[in-house]
Design a protein around this motif. Sequence first.
Motif, PDB file in Angstrom:
ATOM      1  N   GLU A   1      55.673 -34.919  23.662  1.00  0.00           N
ATOM      2  CA  GLU A   1      54.516 -34.098  24.014  1.00  0.00           C
ATOM      3  C   GLU A   1      53.811 -34.678  25.233  1.00  0.00           C
ATOM      4  OE1 GLU A   1      52.053 -33.649  20.588  1.00  0.00           O
ATOM      5  OE2 GLU A   1      53.503 -32.332  19.562  1.00  0.00           O
TER       6      GLU A   1
ATOM      7  N   ASP B   1      55.686 -30.727  28.162  1.00  0.00           N
ATOM      8  CA  ASP B   1      56.369 -31.219  26.962  1.00  0.00           C
ATOM      9  C   ASP B   1      57.868 -31.265  27.243  1.00  0.00           C
ATOM     10  OD1 ASP B   1      53.933 -31.224  25.521  1.00  0.00           O
ATOM     11  OD2 ASP B   1      54.181 -29.108  25.016  1.00  0.00           O
TER      12      ASP B   1
ATOM     13  N   THR C   1      56.511 -24.155  25.241  1.00  0.00           N
ATOM     14  CA  THR C   1      56.929 -25.039  24.157  1.00  0.00           C
ATOM     15  C   THR C   1      56.950 -24.288  22.832  1.00  0.00           C
ATOM     16  OG1 THR C   1      55.964 -26.937  25.298  1.00  0.00           O
ATOM     17  CG2 THR C   1      56.433 -27.191  22.955  1.00  0.00           C
TER      18      THR C   1
END
Length: 343
Positions: free
Chosen positions: A207, A117, A194
Motif C-alpha cells: 500500500e 499501491d 486498486t
Amino acid sequence: MPRNLQVMITFLIDLAFSSVMANTALAAAAPAKHAVGYATFTARIVPLWLAQEQGFFTKYGIDVEPVFIRGAPTLVAGLAANSIHIGRTGGSAMLAAIAAGHDFKLLAAFNTRNTYDLVVRPNIKRAEDLRGKTFGITSIGGTSWMGVILWLEHLGLDEKRDNIRFQVIGDQSVQVQCVETGLCDAAAVDGVYTKQAKNRGLTVLGEYSQLKSLLIGQSMVVPATMMQQHPDAAEAYLKGEIEALVFSLAPKNKLVVLKTLSKWLKVDAAGAEDAYLDLVRGVDRKPFASLEGLRNAQRLLKTRNPKVGEVKTEDVIDNRLMRKLDDSGFIDKLYASYGASPK
C-alpha cells in the motif's frame, strides 16, 4: 526623384515597418486560448477539470482548453513545439526534455508523495515472486515508472539483477486490465484502481503509505518564455487551479466533486468515492514544488539517461508565483471562504 515617387516609397517603408511591428506584437501576445495538456486520468487531475467546469479560469481572465495527450513525453514535445502552452504533468518527462536542451520551468506541484499501491497477479505472494516478471506502465521514465522503481527499491529488488521488465501499456485502467488478463504481472496504481483490481481477484502486495520518498507528481510546467512574456497568464491559470483545488477539498462540495470524478474517470458511485479519497490523501494543500522531490526523480531517471544527472534542479523550480499567492494571503483566504482545511 519625383515628389510623388518619394512619397510612395516612404509610404511603403512605413507600411512594411508597421507590418513587422504588428507581427512582432502578435508573436509576443498571449494566445487567445491556452491549451493545457495532461497525460493521465487520475483523481489528482480533478482541479483542472473543476476549474474549467466551475468557471474559475474565466474568473481570473484566462481561456483554457484541457487536452488529453497519451504519454508525458508526447505532452512535453507539444510544450516544446508551443502547441501546448501549459503542461499538467510529472517531473520526469520534463527533466528529460531539459536534459535534451529545452528550457522549462516547474511552477507548482499538486502532489509530491507516492500514492501508488502495488497490484499483482494472484500467484504472486512475496516480493521474491516478482523476479523475472513484467510491470505495466504508462511510459518509460514517467511517473508510473518511477512509482514502480520506488516499490522495487522498497522491496529490495533491482530491475537488471532480477530481470524485471516494463511494458508500456497505457493509463492505469488499462494497466489493471493488463494484470487481470495476465499480459502483465504487476502495476503501481492509485486507490480507485486498486479497489477495481481487488474486485477482479488481484492481490495488493503493498500500500502507498509504506513508501515515504518525495517525488514530483502532477505539476504545472511551462516553457521558460511564458514566465518572461506572459507571467499574468501563468498567474491567472495557477489561481484558477488553486481555487479549484480548495473547492474540491471543501466538504460542502463533495457531491459536485464526486460527479466530476465519475464523469472523467468513468467509474460508478463507489469508484468515485475511492477516487475522492485518492484526491484528499494525495494532493498538496499548497502546491509548492519540492526540490527534494525533483532531485529524487532525477536520481531515478539518470540511471536511464545520464544527461538528466547534469540538470541543475534548483534552476528548474520557479516558486515565485506560489510565494506571491501565499504571501498575499490569497490561498489562505480561499480555504477560509470555502470552509476547507489547509492541512
